[in-house]
Design a protein around this motif. Structure first.
Motif, PDB file in Angstrom:
ATOM      1  N   THR A 103       0.830  -1.200   0.000  1.00  0.00           N
ATOM      2  CA  THR A 103       0.000   0.000   0.000  1.00  0.00           C
ATOM      3  C   THR A 103       0.865   1.250   0.000  1.00  0.00           C
ATOM      4  OG1 THR A 103      -0.128  -0.053   2.422  1.00  0.00           O
ATOM      5  CG2 THR A 103      -1.898  -1.145   1.189  1.00  0.00           C
ATOM      6  N   ALA A 104       0.485   2.216  -0.815  1.00  0.00           N
ATOM      7  CA  ALA A 104       1.240   3.469  -0.912  1.00  0.00           C
ATOM      8  C   ALA A 104       0.280   4.616  -1.178  1.00  0.00           C
ATOM      9  CB  ALA A 104       2.281   3.380  -2.020  1.00  0.00           C
ATOM     10  N   SER A 108       7.078  14.821  -1.813  1.00  0.00           N
ATOM     11  CA  SER A 108       7.966  13.781  -2.342  1.00  0.00           C
ATOM     12  C   SER A 108       8.103  12.589  -1.391  1.00  0.00           C
ATOM     13  CB  SER A 108       9.358  14.362  -2.660  1.00  0.00           C
ATOM     14  OG  SER A 108       9.256  15.368  -3.630  1.00  0.00           O
ATOM     15  N   GLU A 109       7.007  12.240  -0.715  1.00  0.00           N
ATOM     16  CA  GLU A 109       7.002  11.086   0.182  1.00  0.00           C
ATOM     17  C   GLU A 109       5.713  10.287  -0.003  1.00  0.00           C
ATOM     18  OE1 GLU A 109       9.640  12.288   4.055  1.00  0.00           O
ATOM     19  OE2 GLU A 109       7.587  13.070   3.970  1.00  0.00           O
ATOM     20  N   ILE A 110       5.735   9.057   0.481  1.00  0.00           N
ATOM     21  CA  ILE A 110       4.546   8.214   0.472  1.00  0.00           C
ATOM     22  C   ILE A 110       4.339   7.606   1.852  1.00  0.00           C
ATOM     23  CG2 ILE A 110       4.585   7.611  -1.981  1.00  0.00           C
ATOM     24  CD1 ILE A 110       5.935   4.967  -1.205  1.00  0.00           C
ATOM     25  N   TYR A 111       3.066   7.328   2.168  1.00  0.00           N
ATOM     26  CA  TYR A 111       2.741   6.513   3.334  1.00  0.00           C
ATOM     27  C   TYR A 111       2.750   5.069   2.842  1.00  0.00           C
ATOM     28  CZ  TYR A 111       1.041  10.912   5.310  1.00  0.00           C
ATOM     29  OH  TYR A 111       0.944  12.200   5.761  1.00  0.00           O
ATOM     30  N   TRP A 112       3.511   4.222   3.520  1.00  0.00           N
ATOM     31  CA  TRP A 112       3.807   2.892   2.983  1.00  0.00           C
ATOM     32  C   TRP A 112       3.590   1.795   4.019  1.00  0.00           C
ATOM     33  CZ3 TRP A 112       5.185   0.025  -1.192  1.00  0.00           C
ATOM     34  CH2 TRP A 112       5.831  -1.203  -0.958  1.00  0.00           C
ATOM     35  N   ALA A 113       3.109   0.650   3.553  1.00  0.00           N
ATOM     36  CA  ALA A 113       3.103  -0.574   4.359  1.00  0.00           C
ATOM     37  C   ALA A 113       3.015  -1.771   3.424  1.00  0.00           C
ATOM     38  CB  ALA A 113       1.948  -0.592   5.352  1.00  0.00           C
ATOM     39  N   GLN A 114       3.578  -2.873   3.876  1.00  0.00           N
ATOM     40  CA  GLN A 114       3.647  -4.129   3.110  1.00  0.00           C
ATOM     41  C   GLN A 114       2.952  -5.203   3.952  1.00  0.00           C
ATOM     42  OE1 GLN A 114       7.710  -4.848   2.044  1.00  0.00           O
ATOM     43  NE2 GLN A 114       7.295  -6.699   0.885  1.00  0.00           N
ATOM     44  N   TYR A 115       1.751  -5.612   3.523  1.00  0.00           N
ATOM     45  CA  TYR A 115       0.885  -6.434   4.363  1.00  0.00           C
ATOM     46  C   TYR A 115       0.764  -7.882   3.903  1.00  0.00           C
ATOM     47  CZ  TYR A 115      -1.030  -2.327   6.740  1.00  0.00           C
ATOM     48  OH  TYR A 115      -1.193  -1.200   7.508  1.00  0.00           O
ATOM     49  N   VAL A 162       6.263   6.812   6.698  1.00  0.00           N
ATOM     50  CA  VAL A 162       6.278   7.813   5.640  1.00  0.00           C
ATOM     51  C   VAL A 162       7.719   7.888   5.155  1.00  0.00           C
ATOM     52  CG1 VAL A 162       6.579   9.696   7.316  1.00  0.00           C
ATOM     53  CG2 VAL A 162       5.752  10.196   5.002  1.00  0.00           C
ATOM     54  N   ILE A 163       7.906   7.788   3.827  1.00  0.00           N
ATOM     55  CA  ILE A 163       9.248   7.594   3.302  1.00  0.00           C
ATOM     56  C   ILE A 163       9.350   8.116   1.864  1.00  0.00           C
ATOM     57  CG2 ILE A 163       8.684   5.275   2.460  1.00  0.00           C
ATOM     58  CD1 ILE A 163      11.514   4.388   3.284  1.00  0.00           C
ATOM     59  N   PRO A 164      10.504   8.688   1.474  1.00  0.00           N
ATOM     60  CA  PRO A 164      10.703   9.059   0.076  1.00  0.00           C
ATOM     61  C   PRO A 164      10.741   7.799  -0.785  1.00  0.00           C
ATOM     62  CG  PRO A 164      12.270  10.202   1.493  1.00  0.00           C
ATOM     63  CD  PRO A 164      11.625   9.149   2.331  1.00  0.00           C
ATOM     64  N   PRO A 165      10.156   7.816  -1.970  1.00  0.00           N
ATOM     65  CA  PRO A 165      10.110   6.617  -2.811  1.00  0.00           C
ATOM     66  C   PRO A 165      11.471   5.983  -3.074  1.00  0.00           C
ATOM     67  CG  PRO A 165       8.601   8.256  -3.656  1.00  0.00           C
ATOM     68  CD  PRO A 165       9.375   8.917  -2.557  1.00  0.00           C
ATOM     69  N   GLN A 166      12.490   6.785  -3.342  1.00  0.00           N
ATOM     70  CA  GLN A 166      13.796   6.211  -3.631  1.00  0.00           C
ATOM     71  C   GLN A 166      14.383   5.520  -2.409  1.00  0.00           C
ATOM     72  OE1 GLN A 166      15.434   5.928  -6.714  1.00  0.00           O
ATOM     73  NE2 GLN A 166      16.513   4.467  -5.409  1.00  0.00           N
ATOM     74  N   GLU A 167      14.173   6.088  -1.240  1.00  0.00           N
ATOM     75  CA  GLU A 167      14.652   5.448  -0.010  1.00  0.00           C
ATOM     76  C   GLU A 167      13.949   4.119   0.213  1.00  0.00           C
ATOM     77  OE1 GLU A 167      14.790   6.358   4.791  1.00  0.00           O
ATOM     78  OE2 GLU A 167      14.722   8.037   3.379  1.00  0.00           O
ATOM     79  N   LEU A 168      12.676   4.068  -0.145  1.00  0.00           N
ATOM     80  CA  LEU A 168      11.932   2.818  -0.038  1.00  0.00           C
ATOM     81  C   LEU A 168      12.517   1.757  -0.961  1.00  0.00           C
ATOM     82  CD1 LEU A 168       9.470   1.169   0.950  1.00  0.00           C
ATOM     83  CD2 LEU A 168       8.208   2.117  -0.979  1.00  0.00           C
TER      84      LEU A 168
END
Length: 238
Positions: A115-116, A122-129, A150-156
């Motif tokens: 989920t994003a 320049s960030e997304i709220y992210w989780a991998q479920y 919450v993380i920048p896409p490239q860092e993710l």
């Protein structure tokens, strides 16, 4: 035991309400980015009338606790608290990211969901479920021991947990940062799930109800993930 749960969510551009009674679900949903305050209470009235019950007949009130738009999350929790106080109902906060994972399962039985939500700046709220045997969802922990972040896409892309199997995408972040997120080392499939929906919040709230995980209205709290907002000061201001 099945509870009578009213759920609402205004955390993103979408505004939705759902009433779950046993196997029946009464829903209203509309993408209305600037009209949440105008739409949400009429939606509540509509589902209650359709079901033929009042707020006082409910067992609990569930709400999307975020992450999402700061304003949207505040609107949702404020309205939910007001309804809860008025009817003396316990409250159940549900992650909007987990709700989107539940939507993917509802639509196509997906058991692994990434989920994003576009968090702006320049960030997304992210989780991998990953879906659990009891119907709930467990978020894989990032290197900093966070499941939701919450993380920048490239860092993710540089730090995501590589996992086997097919991962279904949900949320607005995929379109907003398509080029960068396409480099994630995961086998992924797109979906039509862009926003959290109250009907999925209601389903997850039932699981929490069964575990006794409710709070009083004054204890209900949002999840912002972002502790501070980066902004540019206007000329002439300190």
């Amino acid at each position: 035991m099945s509870a009578k749960i009213l759920a609402l969510d205004t955390s993103t551009e979408n505004c939705s309400v759902a009433l779950m009674i046993n196997d029946q679900m009464f829903t209203r949903s509309e993408v209305a980015p600037r009209d949440h305050t105008k739409k949400i209470l009429p939606m509540v009235d509509e589902v209650l009338k359709e079901a033929g019950i009042s707020l006082h007949d409910l067992d609990a009130l569930a709400f999307g606790r975020g992450p999402g738009s700061f304003t949207g999350v505040r609107i949702g929790i404020g309205i939910a608290q007001g309804l809860s106080f008025g009817a003396e109902l316990p409250m159940i906060g549900i992650s909007t990211l987990a709700a989107m994972a539940q939507a993917c399962y509802r639509v196509n039985q997906s058991g692994q969901v990434v989920t994003a939500i576009d968090a702006r700046m320049s960030e997304i709220y992210w989780a991998q479920y990953i879906r659990q045997d009891d119907g709930g969802w467990s978020a894989l922990l990032m290197s900093d021991s966070q499941g939701e972040c919450v993380i920048p896409p490239q860092e993710l892309v540089d730090n995501v947990l590589t996992s086997e199997g097919l991962w279904v995408q949900a949320g607005t972040g995929w379109a907003a940062y398509h080029e960068t997120l396409s480099h994630l080392p995961l086998n992924m499939q797109s979906s039509d799930i862009l926003y959290p929906e109250a009907q999925d919040i209601a389903v997850l709230a039932q699981l929490e109800w069964n575990k006794g995980n409710t709070v009083n209205a004054e204890q209900a709290s949002p999840t912002y993930l972002r502790d501070k907002v980066t902004w540019k000061k206007l000329p002439g201001r300190e």
